[in-house]
Design an enzyme around this catalytic site. Structure first.
Site, PDB file in Angstrom:
ATOM      1  N   GLY A 126      52.753  -5.632 -73.371  1.00  0.00           N
ATOM      2  CA  GLY A 126      53.370  -4.642 -73.541  1.00  0.00           C
ATOM      3  C   GLY A 126      55.511  -4.829 -73.188  1.00  0.00           C
ATOM      4  N   LYS A 133      56.101  -7.877 -60.728  1.00  0.00           N
ATOM      5  CA  LYS A 133      55.188  -8.271 -60.049  1.00  0.00           C
ATOM      6  C   LYS A 133      54.348  -9.474 -59.966  1.00  0.00           C
ATOM      7  CE  LYS A 133      54.689  -4.119 -57.737  1.00  0.00           C
ATOM      8  NZ  LYS A 133      53.355  -2.546 -57.937  1.00  0.00           N
ATOM      9  N   ARG A 178      50.096  -0.351 -85.819  1.00  0.00           N
ATOM     10  CA  ARG A 178      49.003  -0.362 -86.099  1.00  0.00           C
ATOM     11  C   ARG A 178      48.375  -0.739 -87.166  1.00  0.00           C
ATOM     12  NH1 ARG A 178      47.301   0.895 -80.613  1.00  0.00           N
ATOM     13  NH2 ARG A 178      48.438  -0.715 -79.187  1.00  0.00           N
TER      14      ARG A 178
END
Length: 397
Positions: free
Chosen positions: A354, A198, A35
């Site tokens: 992610g 999911k 980052r």
């Protein structure tokens, strides 16, 4: 859309919102500098123009309390090393101490403010706090895509105090361009690969992208809800029984829009959720009781590869197996290899979310795809079609 290239920072102080929410080890050393590396081009542009940079970021979740373990002083040396300039630090985010440190800043210098989230006003999007932040720069630069979906004081509200003197940094501009390429301007055929556990966590994304894509690969745990909804036997595989009607609705919507949906046809099934469990290859709709699908099977991977190689624009969000376990990582690695191959022959590939980002880094694909998004939640909300407040604040005049 104003970017940092629209400004000359000579003798100006740039107030830059960066995302330095980096992992620290037990000795408070930065264990992943990605980052910081990502923010470097924006900071260097300001310095090379003859300006100075005031950096603001959060770290962790101090919940409005000063927590020495989450002080940005821990990362100051690493930021200096990455940027190549000695970074100064001030132990506050707003107020007289911070304002004095900014006033003393000379062209070519960099100042890092203390953790913004030591103030509860930051996450509340407090206007007075944002106004205090605005006194620390002449031009506001948002380069923190990872927090662009939050209407916090430093990511959104502060922009109100800069009128025309606000812009996107290089990183945030690249994120916006990458998503736009997939969702609006990408060369056809456009493919979305959606994995993960999911259907419920991806439903808004699926519904939003059906108008944009030609092919949709569904993998990972989501597979079994779709398969069971169509009458298949999925054994003990993860399945959202209450989302089966939704799965069938998605398939009907896709058919109506001319989108080809590609579900696994075979899987690697295991008799336990364990890397060392016994395994067998099973048809996706004939998984025996007591067994669960944990990875895509060999025939499935052949089909997925064919679809990937004929696509010109590729979005990858979510792994196609339990890649954290070595014995069930082959499917995710195979998808990464196919995307690498397609990218090498001219396709544009965007990886976001992610788990898929973690997978491309773990298996060495980060430099082999066109772009790896730095924002998890922000990326997902963009794919859902939402306007991110941190982006809207810069575009607003």
């Amino acid at each position: 859309m104003k970017t940092i290239d629209d400004f000359n920072f000579e003798n100006k102080k740039a107030l830059i919102r960066v995302d330095f929410n980096v992992p620290l080890d037990s000795a408070f050393n930065v264990s992943d500098t990605n980052r910081i590396q990502a923010a470097k081009p924006t900071i260097i542009k300001v310095l090379e123009d003859g300006g100075s940079a005031v950096l603001m970021s959060h770290l962790g979740r101090p919940k409005g309390q000063k927590n020495p373990d989450l002080s940005l002083t821990h990362i100051c040396t690493t930021v200096s090393d990455v940027i190549g300039v000695q970074v100064k630090f001030v132990g506050d985010s707003v107020g007289e101490t911070a304002e004095q440190a900014v006033a003393a800043l000379q062209p070519g210098e960099v100042l890092l403010l203390e953790n913004l989230r030591f103030y509860a006003e930051e996450e509340k999007g407090d206007s007075d706090f944002a106004n205090k932040l605005s006194k620390l720069g002449d031009i506001y630069v948002n380069d923190a895509f990872g927090t662009a979906h939050r209407a916090h004081a430093s990511t959104t509200i502060v922009a109100d105090f800069f009128s025309e003197n606000k812009c996107f940094g290089y990183l945030l501009a690249k994120e916006i361009a990458a998503i736009e390429k997939v969702m609006q301007t990408g060369e056809k055929p456009v493919l979305a690969i959606l994995g993960g556990a999911k259907v419920s966590s991806k439903i808004t994304i699926i519904e939003n992208i059906l108008d944009k894509v030609d092919h949709l690969i569904i993998g990972g745990g989501m597979t079994y809800t779709f398969v069971k909804a169509q009458g298949g036997a999925v054994g003990d595989s993860i399945c959202e029984d209450d989302k089966m009607d939704l799965a069938l609705s998605i398939l009907k919507q896709a058919e109506a829009k001319g989108v080809q949906v590609h579900l696994p046809v075979d899987v690697i099934a295991a008799n336990d959720f364990d890397n060392n469990a016994a395994t067998q290859t099973a048809a996706v709709d004939k998984i025996p009781d007591g067994w669960q699908g944990l990875d895509a099977g060999p025939r499935t991977l052949e089909i997925f590869r064919e679809v990937i190689l004929k696509s010109k624009t590729i979005l990858w969000n979510g792994p196609v197996g339990v890649f954290e376990m070595e014995n069930f990582a082959k499917g995710t690695i195979a998808v990464g290899n196919a995307i690498d191959e397609a990218t090498a022959t001219g396709a544009f590939s965007l990886v976001g979310g992610g788990d898929s980002v973690a997978a491309v880094k773990q298996f060495g694909f980060a430099d082999k795809v066109s772009y790896v998004s730095t924002g998890g939640g922000a990326m997902l909300e963009s794919l859902e079609g939402k306007t991110l407040p941190g982006i809207a604040a810069i575009i607003a005049s």
